[in-house]
Design a protein around this motif. Structure first.
Motif, mmCIF file in Angstrom:
data_model
loop_
_atom_site.group_PDB
_atom_site.id
_atom_site.type_symbol
_atom_site.label_atom_id
_atom_site.label_comp_id
_atom_site.label_asym_id
_atom_site.label_seq_id
_atom_site.Cartn_x
_atom_site.Cartn_y
_atom_site.Cartn_z
ATOM 1 N N VAL A 101 0.854 -1.199 0.000
ATOM 2 C CA VAL A 101 0.000 0.000 0.000
ATOM 3 C C VAL A 101 0.885 1.242 0.000
ATOM 4 N N GLN A 102 0.658 2.108 -0.964
ATOM 5 C CA GLN A 102 1.433 3.356 -1.047
ATOM 6 C C GLN A 102 0.746 4.491 -0.294
ATOM 7 N N SER A 103 -0.587 4.515 -0.426
ATOM 8 C CA SER A 103 -1.313 5.596 0.245
ATOM 9 C C SER A 103 -2.741 5.149 0.512
ATOM 10 N N VAL A 104 -3.311 5.792 1.524
ATOM 11 C CA VAL A 104 -4.721 5.571 1.834
ATOM 12 C C VAL A 104 -5.416 6.904 1.599
ATOM 13 N N VAL A 105 -6.545 6.854 0.906
ATOM 14 C CA VAL A 105 -7.345 8.075 0.717
ATOM 15 C C VAL A 105 -8.597 7.925 1.577
ATOM 16 N N LEU A 106 -8.668 8.804 2.563
ATOM 17 C CA LEU A 106 -9.795 8.762 3.506
ATOM 18 C C LEU A 106 -10.790 9.836 3.067
#
Ligand code: BTN
Length: 261
Positions: A135-140
């Protein structure tokens, strides 16, 4: 809401993009994340023309009446192992702010809805960008109905909706609400894997002890008593046969109580 008032309210924000109108803040955030946006970058919009919810549902954001934003987070390796906790992070942070700033009690309809008086007041959509299986990034992505104009009519939604101002009986400053919510997300994030976080999530869980229907993502429908949450954030449901199921992803519907006879 405008860019200037956001910059004043959020002076220490690393990176911020504001749109008077856009398709979906999650779409912009996913692209920006893939281009290397730093941890805690924010995309906010006053109006969305193609807002998205979970399970390919539409999310309506009417101008001047709601919060619609997406926060880009760079998860640590420990956080990345428990992506479902990010949804709870958004929901719990909002519940805390509603209580602390406005005295409003809310519950969390697992996995991603914040309810006030049993009506959906906010929804959360967590998406991730990947590099292979890392996982590179989480978009919340968080949408909050603030003013009455943000509330879709009952016949247009699967679950009845409500808004913060109607629950409170007075106007709410959206920029202040957003600033408080971001602050809370930041502080709560450090507790995300703690037993306190799980306990708070369990305390806020809606429909505990009630009979519900859960439509699992694969389309299977289970009916049973909602027992609570497992340690990994999955839902515990006791079916009519007595079997206890752990559900990783799905959608809860309240089952109407059967009339006797
Ligand atoms: C749901 O209820 O299923 C989740 C709704 C999430 C809506 C927010 S609004 C900001 C962000 N941008 C989107 O397109 N969706 C999320």
């Amino acid at each position: 809401m405008d860019e200037q008032s956001l910059k004043v309210a959020l002076p220490f924000f690393p990176a911020l993009r504001f749109f008077e109108s856009t398709g979906s803040t999650n779409d912009i955030a996913m692209t920006w994340a893939a281009q290397g946006a730093p941890d805690f970058s924010l995309v906010a919009a006053d109006h969305q023309s193609a807002g998205r919810g979970r399970l390919q549902r539409r999310w309506i954001t009417t101008a001047g009446s709601a919060l619609a934003f997406s926060l880009i987070l760079r998860p640590t390796s420990v956080e990345a192992e428990h992506l479902s906790f990010f949804t709870a992070l958004g929901a719990l942070a909002l519940s805390d702010v509603l209580k602390e700033q406005y005295g409003l009690i809310s519950t969390i309809k697992w996995p991603n809805d914040v309810l006030i008086d049993h009506r959906k007041t906010a929804g959360i959509l967590v998406e991730a960008t990947w590099h292979g299986d890392i996982v590179q990034s989480v978009v919340l992505g968080i949408g909050v109905n603030v003013a009455p104009e943000s509330v879709p009519p009952d016949e247009e939604v699967l679950y009845p909706a409500a808004c913060v101002e109607s629950a409170l009986g007075k106007e709410v400053n959206r920029v202040e609400l957003l600033a408080a919510l971001l602050e809370r997300i930041k502080s709560l994030r450090s507790e995300m894997r703690s037993s306190r976080f799980l306990a708070a999530w369990r305390d806020h869980l809606a429909f505990q002890g009630e009979t519900v229907q859960v439509v699992e993502t694969a389309g299977v429908t289970l009916t049973g008593i909602l027992l609570g949450l497992n340690e990994d954030g999955s839902l515990r449901l006791q079916a009519e046969t007595g079997t206890i199921y752990s559900i990783q992803a799905g959608d809860i519907r309240l089952r109407p109580v059967k009339a006797n006879g």
